[in-house]
Design a protein around this motif. Structure first.
Motif, PDB file in Angstrom:
ATOM      1  N   ASP A   1       0.834  -1.206   0.000  1.00  0.00           N
ATOM      2  CA  ASP A   1       0.000   0.000   0.000  1.00  0.00           C
ATOM      3  C   ASP A   1       0.865   1.252   0.000  1.00  0.00           C
ATOM      4  OD1 ASP A   1      -2.279  -1.586   0.007  1.00  0.00           O
ATOM      5  OD2 ASP A   1      -2.663  -1.347   2.161  1.00  0.00           O
ATOM      6  N   LYS A   2       1.942   1.233   0.779  1.00  0.00           N
ATOM      7  CA  LYS A   2       2.884   2.361   0.818  1.00  0.00           C
ATOM      8  C   LYS A   2       3.533   2.547  -0.550  1.00  0.00           C
ATOM      9  CE  LYS A   2       7.132   3.755   3.209  1.00  0.00           C
ATOM     10  NZ  LYS A   2       8.132   3.319   4.213  1.00  0.00           N
ATOM     11  N   PHE A   3       3.929   1.438  -1.173  1.00  0.00           N
ATOM     12  CA  PHE A   3       4.534   1.480  -2.503  1.00  0.00           C
ATOM     13  C   PHE A   3       3.550   2.073  -3.510  1.00  0.00           C
ATOM     14  CE2 PHE A   3       6.442  -1.231  -6.140  1.00  0.00           C
ATOM     15  CZ  PHE A   3       7.361  -0.244  -6.449  1.00  0.00           C
ATOM     16  N   LYS A   4       2.317   1.623  -3.452  1.00  0.00           N
ATOM     17  CA  LYS A   4       1.279   2.134  -4.353  1.00  0.00           C
ATOM     18  C   LYS A   4       1.100   3.637  -4.177  1.00  0.00           C
ATOM     19  CE  LYS A   4      -3.387   1.094  -5.919  1.00  0.00           C
ATOM     20  NZ  LYS A   4      -4.519   0.170  -5.785  1.00  0.00           N
ATOM     21  N   GLN A   5       1.131   4.102  -2.942  1.00  0.00           N
ATOM     22  CA  GLN A   5       0.998   5.538  -2.663  1.00  0.00           C
ATOM     23  C   GLN A   5       2.174   6.312  -3.270  1.00  0.00           C
ATOM     24  OE1 GLN A   5       0.802   6.476   1.522  1.00  0.00           O
ATOM     25  NE2 GLN A   5       0.100   8.538   1.140  1.00  0.00           N
ATOM     26  N   GLU A   6       3.391   5.791  -3.100  1.00  0.00           N
ATOM     27  CA  GLU A   6       4.573   6.448  -3.681  1.00  0.00           C
ATOM     28  C   GLU A   6       4.494   6.459  -5.208  1.00  0.00           C
ATOM     29  OE1 GLU A   6       7.244   8.062  -2.259  1.00  0.00           O
ATOM     30  OE2 GLU A   6       6.128   7.887  -0.374  1.00  0.00           O
ATOM     31  N   LEU A   7       4.092   5.341  -5.787  1.00  0.00           N
ATOM     32  CA  LEU A   7       3.988   5.254  -7.240  1.00  0.00           C
ATOM     33  C   LEU A   7       2.933   6.200  -7.789  1.00  0.00           C
ATOM     34  CD1 LEU A   7       4.222   1.382  -7.719  1.00  0.00           C
ATOM     35  CD2 LEU A   7       5.994   3.082  -8.259  1.00  0.00           C
ATOM     36  N   GLY A   8       1.888   6.439  -7.016  1.00  0.00           N
ATOM     37  CA  GLY A   8       0.824   7.339  -7.441  1.00  0.00           C
ATOM     38  C   GLY A   8       1.289   8.765  -7.686  1.00  0.00           C
ATOM     39  N   LYS A   9       2.453   9.109  -7.176  1.00  0.00           N
ATOM     40  CA  LYS A   9       3.024  10.455  -7.349  1.00  0.00           C
ATOM     41  C   LYS A   9       3.852  10.579  -8.629  1.00  0.00           C
ATOM     42  CE  LYS A   9       3.701  10.668  -2.334  1.00  0.00           C
ATOM     43  NZ  LYS A   9       4.747  10.708  -1.276  1.00  0.00           N
ATOM     44  N   LEU A  10       4.057   9.457  -9.315  1.00  0.00           N
ATOM     45  CA  LEU A  10       4.968   9.433 -10.459  1.00  0.00           C
ATOM     46  C   LEU A  10       4.230   9.287 -11.782  1.00  0.00           C
ATOM     47  CD1 LEU A  10       7.624   6.932  -9.031  1.00  0.00           C
ATOM     48  CD2 LEU A  10       7.630   9.431  -8.895  1.00  0.00           C
TER      49      LEU A  10
ATOM     50  N   LEU B   1       3.514  -2.836 -10.130  1.00  0.00           N
ATOM     51  CA  LEU B   1       3.962  -1.918 -11.189  1.00  0.00           C
ATOM     52  C   LEU B   1       3.239  -2.207 -12.501  1.00  0.00           C
ATOM     53  CD1 LEU B   1       7.743  -1.924 -10.336  1.00  0.00           C
ATOM     54  CD2 LEU B   1       6.336   0.138 -10.520  1.00  0.00           C
ATOM     55  N   ASN B   2       3.107  -3.477 -12.841  1.00  0.00           N
ATOM     56  CA  ASN B   2       2.405  -3.850 -14.072  1.00  0.00           C
ATOM     57  C   ASN B   2       0.925  -3.499 -13.989  1.00  0.00           C
ATOM     58  OD1 ASN B   2       4.679  -4.850 -15.390  1.00  0.00           O
ATOM     59  ND2 ASN B   2       4.407  -6.896 -14.536  1.00  0.00           N
ATOM     60  N   GLU B   3       0.299  -3.789 -12.858  1.00  0.00           N
ATOM     61  CA  GLU B   3      -1.127  -3.485 -12.687  1.00  0.00           C
ATOM     62  C   GLU B   3      -1.402  -1.984 -12.774  1.00  0.00           C
ATOM     63  OE1 GLU B   3      -2.053  -5.256  -8.913  1.00  0.00           O
ATOM     64  OE2 GLU B   3      -2.337  -7.262  -9.782  1.00  0.00           O
ATOM     65  N   MET B   4      -0.447  -1.179 -12.305  1.00  0.00           N
ATOM     66  CA  MET B   4      -0.613   0.278 -12.348  1.00  0.00           C
ATOM     67  C   MET B   4      -0.194   0.856 -13.699  1.00  0.00           C
ATOM     68  SD  MET B   4       0.455   1.423  -8.476  1.00  0.00           S
ATOM     69  CE  MET B   4      -0.038   3.158  -8.739  1.00  0.00           C
ATOM     70  N   LYS B   5       0.195  -0.019 -14.621  1.00  0.00           N
ATOM     71  CA  LYS B   5       0.516   0.347 -16.007  1.00  0.00           C
ATOM     72  C   LYS B   5       1.764   1.218 -16.152  1.00  0.00           C
ATOM     73  CE  LYS B   5      -3.802  -0.905 -17.767  1.00  0.00           C
ATOM     74  NZ  LYS B   5      -3.862  -2.264 -17.332  1.00  0.00           N
ATOM     75  N   PHE B   6       2.765   0.974 -15.290  1.00  0.00           N
ATOM     76  CA  PHE B   6       4.045   1.649 -15.474  1.00  0.00           C
ATOM     77  C   PHE B   6       4.767   1.001 -16.644  1.00  0.00           C
ATOM     78  CE2 PHE B   6       3.037   3.341 -11.391  1.00  0.00           C
ATOM     79  CZ  PHE B   6       3.598   4.608 -11.429  1.00  0.00           C
ATOM     80  N   THR B   7       5.473   1.821 -17.419  1.00  0.00           N
ATOM     81  CA  THR B   7       6.044   1.342 -18.676  1.00  0.00           C
ATOM     82  C   THR B   7       7.567   1.289 -18.685  1.00  0.00           C
ATOM     83  OG1 THR B   7       6.022   3.591 -19.580  1.00  0.00           O
ATOM     84  CG2 THR B   7       4.082   2.199 -19.995  1.00  0.00           C
ATOM     85  N   ASN B   8       8.232   1.787 -17.647  1.00  0.00           N
ATOM     86  CA  ASN B   8       9.691   1.859 -17.658  1.00  0.00           C
ATOM     87  C   ASN B   8      10.246   1.421 -16.302  1.00  0.00           C
ATOM     88  OD1 ASN B   8      12.295   2.388 -18.523  1.00  0.00           O
ATOM     89  ND2 ASN B   8      12.148   4.576 -18.173  1.00  0.00           N
ATOM     90  N   HIS B   9       9.933   0.196 -15.907  1.00  0.00           N
ATOM     91  CA  HIS B   9      10.421  -0.297 -14.618  1.00  0.00           C
ATOM     92  C   HIS B   9      11.332  -1.505 -14.818  1.00  0.00           C
ATOM     93  CE1 HIS B   9       6.519  -2.158 -15.456  1.00  0.00           C
ATOM     94  NE2 HIS B   9       6.932  -3.228 -14.794  1.00  0.00           N
ATOM     95  N   LYS B  10      12.313  -1.584 -13.914  1.00  0.00           N
ATOM     96  CA  LYS B  10      13.311  -2.638 -14.000  1.00  0.00           C
ATOM     97  C   LYS B  10      13.509  -3.269 -12.627  1.00  0.00           C
ATOM     98  CE  LYS B  10      15.644   0.351 -17.223  1.00  0.00           C
ATOM     99  NZ  LYS B  10      14.750   1.441 -16.913  1.00  0.00           N
ATOM    100  N   LEU B  11      13.930  -4.490 -12.646  1.00  0.00           N
ATOM    101  CA  LEU B  11      14.299  -5.204 -11.444  1.00  0.00           C
ATOM    102  C   LEU B  11      15.818  -5.268 -11.395  1.00  0.00           C
ATOM    103  CD1 LEU B  11      13.751  -7.077  -9.032  1.00  0.00           C
ATOM    104  CD2 LEU B  11      13.579  -8.958 -10.674  1.00  0.00           C
ATOM    105  N   LEU B  12      16.397  -4.855 -10.264  1.00  0.00           N
ATOM    106  CA  LEU B  12      17.841  -4.952 -10.111  1.00  0.00           C
ATOM    107  C   LEU B  12      18.207  -6.421  -9.946  1.00  0.00           C
ATOM    108  CD1 LEU B  12      20.441  -3.313  -9.909  1.00  0.00           C
ATOM    109  CD2 LEU B  12      20.123  -3.291  -7.422  1.00  0.00           C
ATOM    110  N   ASP B  13      19.138  -6.893 -10.758  1.00  0.00           N
ATOM    111  CA  ASP B  13      19.536  -8.294 -10.745  1.00  0.00           C
ATOM    112  C   ASP B  13      20.469  -8.559  -9.560  1.00  0.00           C
ATOM    113  OD1 ASP B  13      20.013 -10.926 -11.397  1.00  0.00           O
ATOM    114  OD2 ASP B  13      21.418 -10.460 -13.013  1.00  0.00           O
ATOM    115  N   ILE B  14      19.906  -9.135  -8.514  1.00  0.00           N
ATOM    116  CA  ILE B  14      20.675  -9.489  -7.316  1.00  0.00           C
ATOM    117  C   ILE B  14      20.515 -10.998  -7.113  1.00  0.00           C
ATOM    118  CG2 ILE B  14      20.953  -9.105  -4.841  1.00  0.00           C
ATOM    119  CD1 ILE B  14      19.892  -6.305  -5.232  1.00  0.00           C
ATOM    120  N   PRO B  15      21.386 -11.793  -7.755  1.00  0.00           N
ATOM    121  CA  PRO B  15      21.217 -13.240  -7.692  1.00  0.00           C
ATOM    122  C   PRO B  15      21.528 -13.867  -6.331  1.00  0.00           C
ATOM    123  CG  PRO B  15      23.111 -12.659  -9.058  1.00  0.00           C
ATOM    124  CD  PRO B  15      22.438 -11.387  -8.687  1.00  0.00           C
TER     125      PRO B  15
END
Length: 112
Positions: free
Chosen positions: A45-54, A82-96
């Motif tokens: 929910d916190k993440f969604k709130q932060e994303l809502g500002k972008l 991120l996908n559900e909110m329709k963001f188009t330029n998101h990446k996952l940092l590769d931390i194996p």
């Protein structure tokens, strides 16, 4: 996104900086925003709130680093959001392995 690439971006003040979100147990990467473990509803929910500002095309990088990626309980819920909110330029940092081995041990930029 590879850790070396993100480190290079963070260290270059002339490059437009991405929004970096830690969706794991603690923000270590320089300039990252600590959301908390993505497996917990309150943190999503916190993440969604932060994303809502972008804007939907914001350059976003998410990471956890608590454990090997294939076992991580936090990445998938955050990436799904991120996908559900329709963001188009998101990446996952590769931390194996984990944030210590794949970031800190390489002397990449950390929070002060």
């Amino acid at each position: 996104m590879e850790p070396a690439d993100l480190a290079k971006t963070i260290n270059n003040p002339k490059v437009h900086q991405p929004y970096i979100f830690c969706i794991g147990p603690g923000a270590m990467i320089k300039n990252s925003i600590d959301i908390g473990p993505g497996k917990e509803k309150a943190n999503l929910d916190k993440f969604k709130q932060e994303l809502g500002k972008l804007p939907k095309d914001a350059n976003i990088v998410i990471y956890c680093g608590c454990c090997p990626f294939d076992h991580c309980p936090n990445i998938r819920p955050a990436f799904t959001l991120l996908n559900e909110m329709k963001f188009t330029n998101h990446k996952l940092l590769d931390i194996p392995h984990n944030i210590k081995v794949d970031w800190k041990d390489h002397n990449y930029p950390v929070q002060k």
